[in-house]
Design an enzyme around this catalytic site. Sequence first.
Site, mmCIF file in Angstrom:
data_model
loop_
_atom_site.group_PDB
_atom_site.id
_atom_site.type_symbol
_atom_site.label_atom_id
_atom_site.label_comp_id
_atom_site.label_asym_id
_atom_site.label_seq_id
_atom_site.Cartn_x
_atom_site.Cartn_y
_atom_site.Cartn_z
ATOM 1 N N LYS A 30 -50.597 -8.597 12.445
ATOM 2 C CA LYS A 30 -50.201 -9.898 12.210
ATOM 3 C C LYS A 30 -51.443 -10.803 12.122
ATOM 4 O O LYS A 30 -52.677 -10.709 12.387
ATOM 5 C CB LYS A 30 -49.514 -10.743 13.524
ATOM 6 N N ARG A 38 -37.030 -2.817 15.927
ATOM 7 C CA ARG A 38 -35.835 -2.041 15.462
ATOM 8 C C ARG A 38 -36.047 -0.621 16.008
ATOM 9 O O ARG A 38 -35.194 0.132 16.308
ATOM 10 C CB ARG A 38 -35.465 -2.222 14.096
#
Length: 495
Positions: free
Chosen positions: A279, A353
């Site tokens: 990130k 996920r």
Amino acid sequence: MNYSLLTSSNPADIQSDCIAISIFANKKLSNAAMLLDTATDGMISKFLDISDFSGNCGQSHLLYSDAAIQCSRILLIGCGEENAFDQKIACTVIKKASKKIAETSAKHATLLLLDTLSERIICEQSMRQSILTFADSLYRFEQYKSDKKEDAALEEVCIAFTTEPPCDVATMLIQGKAIAKGMQLSRDLANQPGNVCTPSFIAETAQSLAEEYTSMQVEVLEEQDMEALGMGSFLSVGKGSSQPSKMIILHYNGAGDESRPIALVGKGVTFDTGGISLKPGGNMDEMKFDMCGAASVIGTINACAEMKLPLNIVAVLAAAENMPSSQATKPGDIITSMSGKTIEVLNTDAEGRLVLCDALTYVGRYNPEVVIDTATLTGACIVALGHHICAVLANNDELAKDLINAGNDINDKTWRLPMDEAYSKQLKSACADLGNIGGGGAGTITAACFLSQFTEEYQWAHIDIAGTAWKGKNATGRPVPLLAQYLINKANNQH
Ligand code: BES
Ligand code: MN
Ligand code: ZN
């Protein structure tokens, strides 16, 4: 903080440091206000006569009295039109009262704001809201501050009525206190920095909770256990970290052995750097909050145990740290999930996920009645709904409706987003059964579509809390109220 109840036919007899009363539009006094006005020789009505205070919603004024009553402060709160009083106005009014009371040095406050209510539902909602509002206004996380703020003066909030209230106030008091307690646990855990709150720390928190309540049991799956179970997807996320991943299972047994459990699953990424798909640096500190799903699940089960809800709950916290290293999963790596489906990791930052899909497969073994997962899953959720409302996605309309209603009941709002085959197609991979990212927009929906491929066996809903789990740099405790209310409604409707 203590919360108590009182029914008193004459508020002039109430011993308190501050009594908050309702003034409706056009200076109309509530029953309690009228009684206090008489006891103070018309102090309130005289003030209303000469002032600009009209009783509009959001107004407030503090009066001091040395008259023959047991309380020196009377806080007037504008409540708008009396017959328009609803939950939304109640929230505003209670918030205002809590703010104004906090500005005084009152140790004991009495709320006489719900006095003219005749509707059961509004009474129930406002009772709980009062407790949650005061708990929120007093919440602080100062463990690591050398200079701590002075303790708030307020020690006790008494919710009072002058006539028999239209709802079961004793039960509402228990529920409000339990939910406030669960939110506090959730916030305290989520606000911990990533170097303290590791997967092991979450496991220890779950273990001490299970020690506190005989109705709860805990199991912790270690990495070798998960390897044996074939949880290749979950394990791929923690591979770059020196902190071992943990799958934590908390059981709450409130309904005997026969009743099918309700399953809650929480994303517990204790820090999300993005992994090899790193990130950008700005505000990356906030990714310590990427375990807020797990924190809210643990807070919810705590609330349920406090309320002794007659339900069985199984909570699964999928805890891992997402770090880049030479051991880390790389873009293009293909992993095998517990379900047998293979996943091409196209972006290591879509890790939520990956931890959730194995937790969702695992929880199937408990034959759950419904499964609800909650996760700070997608930045796209903030684009869609901002910071006020949680996204709900579900493979079952009734479950979605029940969650939306529960959220409305307790002012922890949700909005449903659609799921459709067409979105699932965006998750194609050239080499594996599915990719972990879906190109082509609708990031919150494609993430849920990914999860839905692992939840076909049961009724399932997903709550994306990316925009609501924290505010500024402080965890909110959401969606503990929503989940707790859903479970309360479930317990009430099962007979
Ligand atoms: N934890 C983040 C989602 C997130 C981002 C929550 C910002 C709250 C604030 C999640 O793991 C993530 O990184 N998601 C990616 C998915 C993308 C790579 C498909 C995202 O939303 O950018
Ligand atoms: Mn991520
Ligand atoms: Zn994440």
